[in-house]
Write a protein that holds these residues in place. Structure first.
Motif, PDB file in Angstrom:
ATOM      1  N   ARG A 209    -104.747   7.794  47.662  1.00  0.00           N
ATOM      2  CA  ARG A 209    -105.135   9.126  48.124  1.00  0.00           C
ATOM      3  C   ARG A 209    -106.287   9.044  49.131  1.00  0.00           C
ATOM      4  O   ARG A 209    -106.326   9.818  50.107  1.00  0.00           O
ATOM      5  CB  ARG A 209    -105.530   9.990  46.933  1.00  0.00           C
ATOM      6  N   THR A 212    -104.556   8.031  52.443  1.00  0.00           N
ATOM      7  CA  THR A 212    -103.746   9.085  53.067  1.00  0.00           C
ATOM      8  C   THR A 212    -104.617  10.220  53.590  1.00  0.00           C
ATOM      9  O   THR A 212    -104.383  10.731  54.694  1.00  0.00           O
ATOM     10  CB  THR A 212    -102.703   9.644  52.081  1.00  0.00           C
ATOM     11  N   LEU A 219     -99.741  13.162  51.147  1.00  0.00           N
ATOM     12  CA  LEU A 219     -99.113  12.358  50.105  1.00  0.00           C
ATOM     13  C   LEU A 219     -98.109  13.200  49.336  1.00  0.00           C
ATOM     14  O   LEU A 219     -98.468  14.183  48.681  1.00  0.00           O
ATOM     15  CB  LEU A 219    -100.178  11.796  49.165  1.00  0.00           C
ATOM     16  N   GLY A 256     -97.180   4.850  47.668  1.00  0.00           N
ATOM     17  CA  GLY A 256     -97.494   6.182  48.155  1.00  0.00           C
ATOM     18  C   GLY A 256     -96.425   6.625  49.130  1.00  0.00           C
ATOM     19  O   GLY A 256     -96.164   5.934  50.124  1.00  0.00           O
TER      20      GLY A 256
END
Length: 353
Positions: A209, A212, A219, A256
């Motif tokens: 996270r 991204t 995500l 991801g």
């Protein structure tokens, strides 16, 4: 200028190690220590092996209520838990008494990933009390997230990322040994995995996270899996033991998904005493983009020392930061402190008197 004043909350492998590092630095004093059980009421310099008192004032280990008093320190280092929910009350306790706080809790490296409501509360409490809270370490915090983000800075575009860390768990303490299932029978490992109680590496959700969000990717989905690393020989580390045929580590993988495609892959086999069975450690970043990146560092950056150093070296950045919840993408690039720590403190940031 007064020395930077630090309180240590948790005197295990990580907290004690940070204490030893701080005692070698200029311009910083350990002014308090917190732990439980047999360590209470004893000198910090007696309960942490290898830490040298020198001509410093003694520090007696106490409870949080005894040590965390308004104005007692500039920052509190909390090394007690891995999960945001477990460390949340401790962080709030510190911040409501007007002190900055930095923690080794892995989920706190990017709590927005799995605990967005608690992250928002921590940010609000920090701002209300005029202090800063940060979670960091070697991983998450540097190797599999911030380092990846740094390398993308040389890219015009990024299509796919692989972050791989092959490392030794040997420097870590009993809590990590438990989380990784060190010494378990394979059947017990699989039972815990099926029940969702086998922790493994904590941090993939946070690292993915962080990446991204930094790159501006949305995500769609995060996934991870784990498999036991079973040893053929007895292995013993300072805080763990795995007999032949038992679990000596965990092979973790994470993914991801962005716009329906897997954009980020994480590969993280970690075990105690890998060299004993011919495993070579290392850190790797592979980026498919313009231009491509292929970073190789071997052997690994040692996890124990790396985590302690990351926390210590981020202390001035946390003190200097504006109030609120911060992550590693919010503060200046961390670096070693070879001079006086006081020289890194912004003049507008008042140290406690």
């Amino acid at each position: 200028m007064k020395n930077v004043k630090v309180i240590l909350w948790g005197l295990g492998a990580m907290g004690g190690g940070i204490g030893k590092m701080l005692c070698k630095k200029q311009g910083v004093d350990i002014v308090g220590a917190i732990d439980i059980g047999a360590k209470l009421s004893k000198s910090l310099y007696d309960v942490v092996p290898g830490i040298e008192r020198g001509d410093r004032e003694d520090v007696i280990v106490g409870t949080a209520e005894e040590v965390i008093r308004p104005g007692a320190a500039d920052i509190v280092v909390v090394c007690t838990n891995s999960f945001t929910r477990d460390v949340y009350d401790k962080l709030v306790f510190v911040m409501e008494r007007g002190m900055n706080v930095i923690t080794s809790a892995e989920e706190m490296a990017y709590p927005q990933a799995q605990e967005p409501e608690l992250a928002a509360k921590l940010d609000e409490i920090a701002r209300r009390n005029g202090v800063t809270v940060l979670g960091t370490g070697i991983n998450p915090g540097l190797i599999m997230d911030l380092l990846v983000i740094l390398w993308t800075g040389a890219c015009e575009s990024v299509d796919h990322i692989v972050s791989r860390r092959v490392n030794s768990l040997s420097p870590f303490g009993p809590a990590v040994m438990e989380e990784q299932g060190i010494g378990l029978e394979v059947a017990e490992f699989e039972k815990r995995k099926a029940a969702g109680t086998m922790t493994g590496h904590v941090g993939f959700a946070e690292s993915i996270r962080m990446i991204t969000d930094a790159l501006g990717w949305k995500l769609d989905k995060f996934e991870q899996d784990m498999e036991p690393i079973v040893t053929d020989v007895d292995r013993k580390s300072p805080y763990g033991f795995a007999a032949a045929g038992h679990v000596a580590g965990v092979a973790m993988k994470g993914w991801g998904t962005v716009d329906g495609q897997v954009k980020i892959e994480m590969d993280h086999p970690q075990q105690i005493e890998p060299e004993q069975v011919g495993i070579h450690t290392g850190d790797y970043v592979e980026i498919q983009g313009i231009p491509p990146v292929n970073m190789v560092n071997t052997p690994e950056i040692e996890g124990g020392i790396g985590t302690m150093a990351m926390i210590m070296n981020c202390i001035p950045h946390v003190i200097n930061a504006r109030p609120g919840l911060k992550t590693m993408v919010d503060i200046p690039v961390p670096h070693a402190i070879m001079g006086d720590m006081r020289d890194m403190i912004d003049e507008d940031c008042k140290l406690v008197k």
